[in-house]
Every structure is written in C-alpha cells, then in structure tokens.
Design an enzyme around this catalytic site. Sequence first.
Site, PDB file in Angstrom:
ATOM      1  N   MET A  33      64.405  29.635   7.935  1.00 18.89           N
ATOM      2  CA  MET A  33      63.323  30.177   7.110  1.00 18.89           C
ATOM      3  C   MET A  33      62.119  30.514   7.995  1.00 18.89           C
ATOM      4  O   MET A  33      60.988  30.609   7.517  1.00 18.89           O
ATOM      5  CB  MET A  33      62.926  29.181   6.020  1.00 18.89           C
ATOM      6  CG  MET A  33      64.073  28.945   5.028  1.00 18.89           C
ATOM      7  SD  MET A  33      63.542  28.386   3.405  1.00 18.89           S
ATOM      8  CE  MET A  33      62.665  26.903   3.817  1.00 18.89           C
ATOM      9  N   GLY A  34      62.364  30.677   9.289  1.00 21.79           N
ATOM     10  CA  GLY A  34      61.290  31.053  10.197  1.00 21.79           C
ATOM     11  C   GLY A  34      60.387  29.879  10.548  1.00 21.79           C
ATOM     12  O   GLY A  34      60.790  28.720  10.413  1.00 21.79           O
ATOM     13  N   ALA A  35      59.150  30.181  11.023  1.00 19.50           N
ATOM     14  CA  ALA A  35      58.245  29.149  11.554  1.00 19.50           C
ATOM     15  C   ALA A  35      59.017  28.342  12.598  1.00 19.50           C
ATOM     16  O   ALA A  35      59.080  27.113  12.547  1.00 19.50           O
ATOM     17  CB  ALA A  35      57.691  28.270  10.439  1.00 19.50           C
ATOM     18  N   GLY A  39      63.700  22.976  17.708  1.00 20.91           N
ATOM     19  CA  GLY A  39      64.925  22.603  16.989  1.00 20.91           C
ATOM     20  C   GLY A  39      65.740  23.840  16.635  1.00 20.91           C
ATOM     21  O   GLY A  39      66.963  23.888  16.840  1.00 20.91           O
ATOM     22  N   HIS A  40      65.053  24.875  16.139  1.00 20.63           N
ATOM     23  CA  HIS A  40      65.759  26.117  15.824  1.00 20.63           C
ATOM     24  C   HIS A  40      66.351  26.735  17.100  1.00 20.63           C
ATOM     25  O   HIS A  40      67.464  27.262  17.091  1.00 20.63           O
ATOM     26  CB  HIS A  40      64.805  27.136  15.191  1.00 20.63           C
ATOM     27  CG  HIS A  40      64.277  26.735  13.852  1.00 20.63           C
ATOM     28  ND1 HIS A  40      62.958  26.420  13.635  1.00 20.63           N
ATOM     29  CD2 HIS A  40      64.888  26.605  12.639  1.00 20.63           C
ATOM     30  CE1 HIS A  40      62.768  26.117  12.366  1.00 20.63           C
ATOM     31  NE2 HIS A  40      63.931  26.212  11.744  1.00 20.63           N
ATOM     32  N   GLY A 150      70.968  22.505  11.457  1.00 19.01           N
ATOM     33  CA  GLY A 150      70.465  21.260  12.040  1.00 19.01           C
ATOM     34  C   GLY A 150      70.894  20.049  11.222  1.00 19.01           C
ATOM     35  O   GLY A 150      70.915  20.085   9.990  1.00 19.01           O
ATOM     36  N   LYS A 152      69.146  17.524  10.910  1.00 21.53           N
ATOM     37  CA  LYS A 152      67.965  16.930  10.265  1.00 21.53           C
ATOM     38  C   LYS A 152      68.085  17.045   8.745  1.00 21.53           C
ATOM     39  O   LYS A 152      67.740  16.138   8.013  1.00 21.53           O
ATOM     40  CB  LYS A 152      66.673  17.588  10.731  1.00 21.53           C
ATOM     41  CG  LYS A 152      65.441  16.891  10.121  1.00 21.53           C
ATOM     42  CD  LYS A 152      64.154  17.502  10.573  1.00 21.53           C
ATOM     43  CE  LYS A 152      63.824  18.764   9.833  1.00 21.53           C
ATOM     44  NZ  LYS A 152      63.480  18.551   8.404  1.00 21.53           N
TER      45      LYS A 152
HETATM   46  O1  PAF Z   1      67.337  24.820   6.555  1.00 19.72           O
HETATM   47  C1  PAF Z   1      66.774  25.887   6.238  1.00 19.72           C
HETATM   48  O2  PAF Z   1      65.925  26.405   6.955  1.00 19.72           O
HETATM   49  C2  PAF Z   1      67.138  26.564   4.927  1.00 19.72           C
HETATM   50  O3  PAF Z   1      67.399  25.641   3.950  1.00 19.72           O
HETATM   51  C3  PAF Z   1      68.313  27.561   5.075  1.00 19.72           C
HETATM   52  C4  PAF Z   1      69.593  26.859   5.496  1.00 19.72           C
HETATM   53  C5  PAF Z   1      67.955  28.630   6.099  1.00 19.72           C
HETATM   54  C6  PAF Z   1      68.564  28.250   3.735  1.00 19.72           C
HETATM   55  O4  PAF Z   1      67.447  28.930   3.282  1.00 19.72           O
END
Ligand code: PAF
Length: 284
Positions: A33-35, A39-40, A150, A152
């Site tokens: 979901m960005g930001a 971790g991403h 993740g 988390k």
């Molecule tokens: O973990 C997230 O960021 C969200 O729940 C996901 C998996 C991208 C679904 O919108």
Amino acid sequence: MPGIDIVRSVADLRGRVRAWRTQGLTVALVPTMGALHQGHLSLVAAGLSRADRVVASVFVNPTQFGPNEDFDRYPRQEEADAALLAGAGCHLLYAPTAAEMYPAGFATTVTVAGLSDGLCGAVRPGHFAGVATVVAKLLLQCLPDIALFGEKDFQQLKVIERMARDLDIPVAIAGVPTHREPDGLAMSSRNRYLSPDERRIAPALHRTLTEIAAALRAGRPAGEACRTAAADLIAAGFAAVDYVEVRDAATLAPAERLDGRKLRIIAAARLGNARLIDNIGVEP
Ligand code: PAF
C-alpha cells in the site's frame, strides 16, 4: 538515480508481463500500500532472488479499512516510493487508480472463513475480506509465478495462502521474515504515526513477545504468559491491548503449550494514534 516504469491499468500491466513471458522470464509480485520502508524493500530483494522480474504494486485499498480507521490519513508518497523501488532493482511499479480496481458496479467479495475470524479479524470486521479481495484481483491481474508478503502481517499471510489455494490461483505465496529496527520494533508504514516518546515505548511490543517465547520454553502455559505480557504493555505506556495470543502457526488455532508444533505469538496494541501489530515464531 535510475527511474522505474509505472503502469496504471490492468491492460498495461498484462502487456508488460506478457512481453516478459514471451522472453521466457519469470515474474514476482510484491503487493503493497506504498509508504515503503526497508521491510518492503526486503520483499523486493526476495522477489529478485526468486524471479527474473519484479513488479511492485502500490494501492491504498479502501475496502480493507473500517469506517473509523486511517484510510484518509494513510501516507501516500508515490514519487518517493518509485525512487525506492527503482533503487532496489524493482522492474515495474503497478499503481492502479481506485476506479481501475473497483469499477462502477463492482460486486464481488472474497472471504476466507475461519482464518479471518479471530485476532485482527475480530477487531477489524471486514478487513480480511477487503485484503483477500484485492489480493485475489492483484494476483489475477498480474499472474506472477510468485507473490511475496511480510510475515509481520502473519494472519494476513495465512488468509492469502488459503485464498490462493482455495481459488486455484496458480501463484506461489511466499512469506518473508519481518524486518526490524535495531531496537526490535517491526518496520511498518504506521510507525510514522508515533511521537518521539511513543517511538521509545514501541519496542516493548516485540520485547513482550520474546518474553512469552521464553515462558513457553520454560514450560509455562500460554494464557498466563499472555496476561502478564498484556499488563506489561499497559505498564510500558500502551493505551490498550487488542490481543496477545499464542496460536498454531499453520492453522491459527489457539495453543496453550509448546507441544511439538510450530507456534506463533501474535499481538496487536494501541500506542497514541498507531495500532501496532507484531508476531514471532516459537518452536520446541
Ligand atoms: O499488507 C499490505 O500492505 C496490504 O494489506 C496488501 C497485502 C498490499 C493488500 O492491500
């Protein structure tokens, strides 16, 4: 600074993935979901190690937020996210609009019974239906070989694994270990809601999970260890504890003792304007 290509429609995403497929390349998807934070980027790194091309999606999914939750103030920073993804070696950013994801007349919801019900599902009604629906769509739009999530969000990972299996979506679902700050706090886009004082308190969440793991290894029952942990969190400055529980890591069924199964200690607690979640594994 290298750039990254951005596509915003299902047709353009499919066109790019099709072109890679004709070259015999494999594809990984990292839904977000960005930001974005480290971790991403560790999900992107895991994708790069398992596929030839990595697509990251950025979509703040309205259907997984409750009416009084943080959808409106959830951080949106596409330019910064695009730069981070490019720097991490990601090949494509898929950033659909809400109208592309949920066109007029959209009427389908995916629900995963059982796994969605307790823990965060009990506190955030409808949350996992929103997650399962958008992730099913993202998987079917991209049709990657593998999608990475993740650990988390452990309950989310279990819900997505079940959903993909139940719907025969031909994609491997992979969990990637939680990325932590040096003091143990799990990285999260929502950590930016914390004031400096709250940020100092926040690592108590991970600390209490490790204390429960030690108690279980010492033969103490889960219920007693979780009650102590919840009281410790309040004493540390948390405003409320949504839950602290020990669950079977595969089924999320409640577990009372370390009895040969892989268990997960999983918690959610409120600190200032943030709701923090975390979990750790424990095995005999
Ligand atoms: O973990 C997230 O960021 C969200 O729940 C996901 C998996 C991208 C679904 O919108």
